[in-house]
Design an enzyme around this catalytic site. Structure first.
Site, PDB file in Angstrom:
ATOM      1  N   LYS A 297     -15.610  15.045  90.680  1.00 41.75           N
ATOM      2  CA  LYS A 297     -14.597  16.095  90.563  1.00 41.75           C
ATOM      3  C   LYS A 297     -13.226  15.480  90.291  1.00 41.75           C
ATOM      4  O   LYS A 297     -12.896  14.423  90.840  1.00 41.75           O
ATOM      5  CB  LYS A 297     -14.572  16.904  91.866  1.00 41.75           C
TER       6      LYS A 297
ATOM      7  N   SER B 116     -13.827  25.880  93.737  1.00 40.73           N
ATOM      8  CA  SER B 116     -13.137  25.143  92.704  1.00 40.73           C
ATOM      9  C   SER B 116     -13.956  24.015  92.069  1.00 40.73           C
ATOM     10  O   SER B 116     -13.613  23.554  90.992  1.00 40.73           O
ATOM     11  CB  SER B 116     -11.857  24.542  93.282  1.00 40.73           C
TER      12      SER B 116
ATOM     13  N   SER C 115     -15.261  25.726  98.270  1.00 42.16           N
ATOM     14  CA  SER C 115     -15.237  25.179  96.909  1.00 42.16           C
ATOM     15  C   SER C 115     -16.437  24.320  96.525  1.00 42.16           C
ATOM     16  O   SER C 115     -16.576  23.952  95.359  1.00 42.16           O
ATOM     17  CB  SER C 115     -13.955  24.376  96.690  1.00 42.16           C
TER      18      SER C 115
END
Lengths: 494, 484, 95
Positions: A78, A158, A182
């Site tokens: 990420k 996210s 997330s």
């Protein structure tokens, strides 16, 4: 032999160990998949050369019989993780061009274990969002489609880029971070397993901060076993993080024995929220039945302050972010807009660098901490947070795990739900309470919606009891026998 | 300077409170492993944390915690077993995080007392409101280029103790005495070097004025005053300025001002911010700091003797005046020097020699006591020779001067120069007779009642013996012979 | 609590984010909406409830006082928009 990208992480490890294929071959297969998956926009930076070099290193070590736990395993990272010399921007324009001269603890541990980085994945800007729509690199598309409908869907957020990357089989697993859901919500939206560990289990050092008291790194993977393997490599004490907890990291995969007999599974009545789709309710019921049938004890519990978790979260997270994001001022790195004086440089840089959602949260956070409002908002929220944590503490006196849905809906269409921030925030209604209490929680794909989209069930555990969480998740995975595949794989293969 | 400012319309009283920022003595910074050493090349003593890089986290330096506790104990203050680090949010280029990690509602040290020593020998207790730990900011340099400010983060993150006094101070002298006493205390316990010219101690001074007996007036804060002298001058100027405004019918604006040491005046800071709103909240990257009471007790037990106790002991054991004792104990090195000199000797005499002759000589040479050419034992040896009448006080001063220049012992100098006092009354009598015989006219005058001339005779005899005659013996013999 | 344009401008100034006049009304409405939703927290009885300061039950770890970092100026300055003589450079600040 099956396509290398269809292997689970576990199967790939075995294949590498048996020298059925090389790490380099495994990397090349995933690089090819990454290239094919570019339309999904899952990656904001591809690191294929690095992946090849790392894979070659893995091959040398495997040859010498020295491989680590994740030797030669291609992973996606990420964009919130700082990776040395590789663009790390939290998908924000304000960190334009930022290449950290350091490596986050969690990614360093992964490379130490032999993993191979194929790229960095897009995300909601600064991890603020549940749709991946707020990334400065544009939306990420969910590899799944509704039955008979080609409308592009969000991967959740996210960690949406990570979820899409794993679901599209461009890597064998990915890192995510979870502040209010997330990891778990995108895992549910993309038909994956996603684990948010106990706060303090993974080091936050080198992870770009959103809300420090909530942020926690964790894995996204295709199944529970792969999640357990990744978790073992990511977890551990880090003296550089004052909130990192010094306790041994167990062999999580070894805990996966499928036994749930005698486990007490709590079902909190407060999670039956108004307007929850019947299919979610039905799936939850199904999950309860699976456990019951396997000899687990179902216990109705009450977590009375559940309904206050979201508003609590939307005071605390913005407050912390307003302060955490103050360092992005155009002085030492990242974007700098010209200004007549310093004050203008600041305000223009930050206006240009932050997207609307981040700006909104910074403003709210600034407001709730400002003189005259601190007690009414911030202090109140931290008090309610104590009560929410107490609810769980009381609940866990009677149960070993709490079972709930992961999200109130399946993946929604790109561009939907963008008008009303509060409606968007409601996506996190089931995931936020465990975040506020710092508890480990996992999402496991457990069924399909009527229009063919994956739905997840969530298990919440006691602090540092990831083993029980994973064990029950493994059982649930087996019971659900979730075999559906995202539409993308069909198209991608075509 | 007095406690009262005489205005045109009557007297005013000053109300003064100080916030002193004292840099903690430690090798590494409060939340990072970068060095705290003074004077390095710009941005070389900076870690990624100090530079506010994304994802970096603070970890507290245990020694800095210990230093704060030690200081709190030396201030007779309450040690808070649970304290919290807060973020103080504001934007400034030398504040890389966009916030300062400080302590707001729960500081590590609570209320305490500092006793200050005043020139008339009296003391006064000044209340300490609190002491908290915080990180320093970097340094902005405004004069490299006319259009730009340059930022050096070497100092960013260095541990500071902010020590806040109650508004108990009433005069510039008290303020000066307070800063000096604080510096003395910190140096005794090695928690801050107190070097104000290197910025390791800086003062923010709050000043207001009021008519005697009235409530507090509106105060102004004078930022970053960096010497005791400037603290006193800034207060004097500021109080007079405020009195002037009030007497002209104006009101005082609560504001932050700077002291211009060149002009000796204060002026408002030019960057007129909107009222600060620092949005303090507990730093979520850190947990509450809990102290073990047994650990605190161990630190307390290991504290060295502090200036007040030492002063009391000097008064009691050496018979010093409280003021002399306070001067001697202010610097622990001076106090130790004095103790060595005074041990087993006349304390008052030792104090006189140390404070007048030694300090005078060191002052002239620009040396401190640790680099004194005359060691404490040697000074003691000199005093012994006075006491045993080997030399007179006057000769001793001569010997001392030679000691300062050469670093040699008193005995060696006395022997070499033949400075032993003549106590042989026969020899003195012979000299007295000579002088009387040669000055019959003056003898007649004395006998006629002009007693004052006796001193002249003493002088003549001393001159004849190169000052070595015992003055008491000379007097005695002269008296006898002149009466005759 | 509904916040007005002036408040939006005030907090935007505190947060050093430029807000154009035409954005003010929209932002005020959005933020007011979120705050109104948050205000349901007022229903919770929090008398004698300690505010949470940390979800982890552990002691604040303390480092030894050792110099372990620094002397990395090039890395510190590598990403900076403007650098001169080893310093970060910003437009003139007036004190």
């Amino acid at each position: 032999m099956a396509k290398l990208t269809d292997l689970t992480l576990k199967a790939a490890r075995e294949g590498l160990a048996a020298r059925n294929f090389s790490a380099r071959e495994l990397a090349e297969a995933h690089i090819k998949a990454c290239e094919a998956a570019r339309p999904l926009n899952a990656y904001m930076a591809e690191t294929f050369d690095q992946a090849r070099a790392m894979a070659d290193g893995s091959d040398r070590r495997l040859k010498a019989g020295e491989g680590g736990l994740l030797e030669g395993i291609p992973l996606a990272i990420k964009d919130l993780f700082c990776t040395k010399g590789v663009l790390s921007t939290s998908s924000s324009k304000i960190l334009k061009g930022f290449k950290p001269p350091y490596e986050s603890t969690v990614t360093a541990k992964l490379w130490q274990a032999g993993a191979v980085m194929v790229g960095k994945t897009g995300m909601d800007e600064f991890a603020m969002g549940s749709s991946n729509m707020t990334s400065c690199y544009g939306a990420v598309t969910n590899p799944w489609r509704r039955k008979g409908d080609n409308k592009p869907l969000v991967p959740g957020g996210s960690s949406g880029g990570s979820a899409a990357a794993v679901a599209a089989r461009t890597c064998l697993g990915a890192t995510g971070t979870d502040t209010g859901g997330s990891i778990r919500q995108p895992a549910a939206f993309c038909g994956l397993v996603g684990l948010k560990p106990t706060y303090g289990r993974c080091s936050r050092w080198g992870i770009i901060a959103f809300a420090s008291s909530l942020d926690q790194a964790g894995p996204l993977a295709r199944d529970v076993h792969d999640t357990a393997l990744l978790m073992r490599a990511m977890a551990g004490y880090d003296p550089k993080d004052s909130t990192s907890v010094d306790r041994p990291v167990p062999d999580y995969a070894a805990a996966l024995n499928g036994r749930v007999k005698g486990l007490r599974i709590g079902v909190p009545k407060e999670y039956r929220v108004d307007g929850m789709p019947a299919e979610i309710e039905a799936l939850w019921q199904k999950g309860i039945e699976w456990f019951k049938a396997a000899g687990a004890e179902i216990v109705d519990i009450t977590l009375p302050h559940t309904k206050y978790a979201l508003p609590t979260y939307y005071v605390i997270a913005p407050a912390e972010c307003s302060s955490n994001l103050a360092r992005y001022d155009g002085v030492r790195y990242g974007l700098r807009e010209k200004g007549a004086d310093l004050a203008e440089l600041y305000s223009k840089t930050r206006a240009a660098g932050f997207g609307p959602e981040v700006r909104r949260r910074i403003l709210i956070g600034t407001y709730v901490l400002s003189a005259g409002y601190y007690d009414a908002y911030y202090l109140k929220a931290q008090q309610v947070r104590t009560r929410i944590a107490d609810d769980f503490r009381t609940g866990f006196e009677r149960v070993d795990l709490v079972l709930t849905p992961t999200a109130p809906s399946p993946a929604f269409g790109i561009g939907e739900m963008m008008d009303d921030p509060v409606a968007m925030y409601l996506n996190d209604v089931f995931t936020v309470p465990a975040s506020l209490a710092g508890l480990p929680a996992i999402s496991v794909p457990a069924g399909l919606s009527a229009d063919g989209l994956p739905l997840g069930l969530q298990l919440i555990g006691r602090p540092f009891d990831e083993e029980t969480v994973l064990r029950a998740a493994g059982f649930m995975e087996e019971a659900a026998a979730f075999k559906a595949e995202p539409a993308w794989l069909g198209e991608g293969r075509a | 300077m007095s406690a009262i400012v005489e205005g045109r319309t009557g007297p005013f009283e000053m109300v003064i409170g100080l916030e002193v920022h004292a840099q903690v003595i430690s090798k590494a910074k409060l939340f990072s492993g970068a060095s705290t050493a003074f004077g390095a090349e710009p941005n070389t003593q900076v870690s990624f944390i100090d530079a506010g890089m994304p994802g970096m986290l603070p970890v507290i330096n245990g020694l800095c915690v210990e230093q704060a506790v030690k200081t709190g104990l030396a201030l007779n203050a309450q040690i808070n077993l649970v304290s919290v680090f807060d973020r103080k949010n504001y934007f400034y280029p030398d504040l890389p995080l966009g916030y300062q990690i400080s302590q707001f509602t729960k500081p590590i040290v609570g209320k305490g007392i500092v006793t200050i020593d005043l020139p008339d020998g009296s003391t006064k207790d000044i209340g300490i409101t609190r002491l908290h730990l915080e990180m320093d900011a970097g340094k902005s340099i405004h004069d490299i280029r006319p259009d730009a400010t340059h930022v050096d983060l070497n100092r960013a993150g260095v541990a500071l103790m902010e020590i806040v006094s109650e508004p108990d101070i009433r005069t510039p002298e008290e303020a000066g005495a307070y800063v000096k006493k604080l510096r003395s205390l910190l140096r005794y316990i090695d928690t801050c070097d107190g070097n104000m010219d290197e910025g390791s101690m800086r003062c923010d001074v709050n000043v207001s004025v009021r008519r005697p007996g009235e409530g507090f007036g509106t105060r102004c804060e004078i930022k970053n005053v960096n010497s005791v002298r400037f603290v006193m001058r800034a207060i004097e100027y500021e109080a007079a300025r405020q009195v002037g405004i009030i007497e002209a019918g104006g009101t005082i604006d609560q504001e932050t001002r700077l002291f211009d040491s060149q002009k000796g005046e204060t002026r408002p800071m030019r960057s007129k911010e909107e009222a600060h709103d620092y949005r303090y909240f507990p730093d979520p990257d850190l947990l509450p700091l809990r102290l073990d009471p047994a650990w605190v007790a161990r630190i307390k037990a290991a504290l060295p003797e502090l200036p007040d106790a030492r002063k009391e002991r000097f008064v009691r054991d050496f018979g010093l005046s409280p003021y002399d004792a306070s001067v001697l104990v202010a610097e622990k090195e001076n106090a130790a020097f004095f103790e060595t000199v005074a041990k087993g000797r006349d304390g008052k005499m030792a104090a006189n020699w140390v404070m007048t002759e030694l300090f005078g000589a060191l002052n002239k040479k620009g040396l401190d006591v640790t680099r004194s050419p005359v060691k404490a034992e040697a000074l003691g040896g000199l005093i012994d020779r006075i006491k045993d009448n080997t030399i007179s006080g006057r000769i001793a001063k001569e010997v001392f001067e030679i000691m300062v220049e050469t670093g040699r012992d008193a005995d060696a100098i006395i022997e070499e120069k033949g400075l032993r006092q003549v106590t042989d009354t026969g020899a003195i009598e012979a000299e007295v007779d000579k002088v009387i015989a040669a000055n019959a006219d003056k003898v007649a005058q004395i006998r006629a009642g002009k007693e004052a001339l006796k001193g002249w005779f003493v002088g003549q005899v001393m001159k004849a013996t190169q000052g070595k005659a015992n003055p008491a013996a000379v007097n005695q013999i002269l008296d006898k012979k002149l009466k005759g | 609590m509904a916040i007005d344009r002036a408040t939006v401008l005030k907090i935007a100034r505190l947060a050093r984010i430029e807000v154009r006049p035409e954005e003010c009304d929209h932002l005020a409405k959005e933020i007011s909406g979120i705050l109104a939703w948050v205000e349901q927290l007022g229903e919770v009885d929090t008398r004698n409830v300690e505010p949470m300061t940390s979800v982890v039950a552990m002691e604040l770890p303390r480092r030894a006082d050792e110099v372990t970092d620094g002397n990395i100026r090039d890395a510190i300055l590598a990403n900076a928009p403007e650098v001169e003589g080893g310093f970060f450079v910003v437009p003139k600040v007036v004190e």
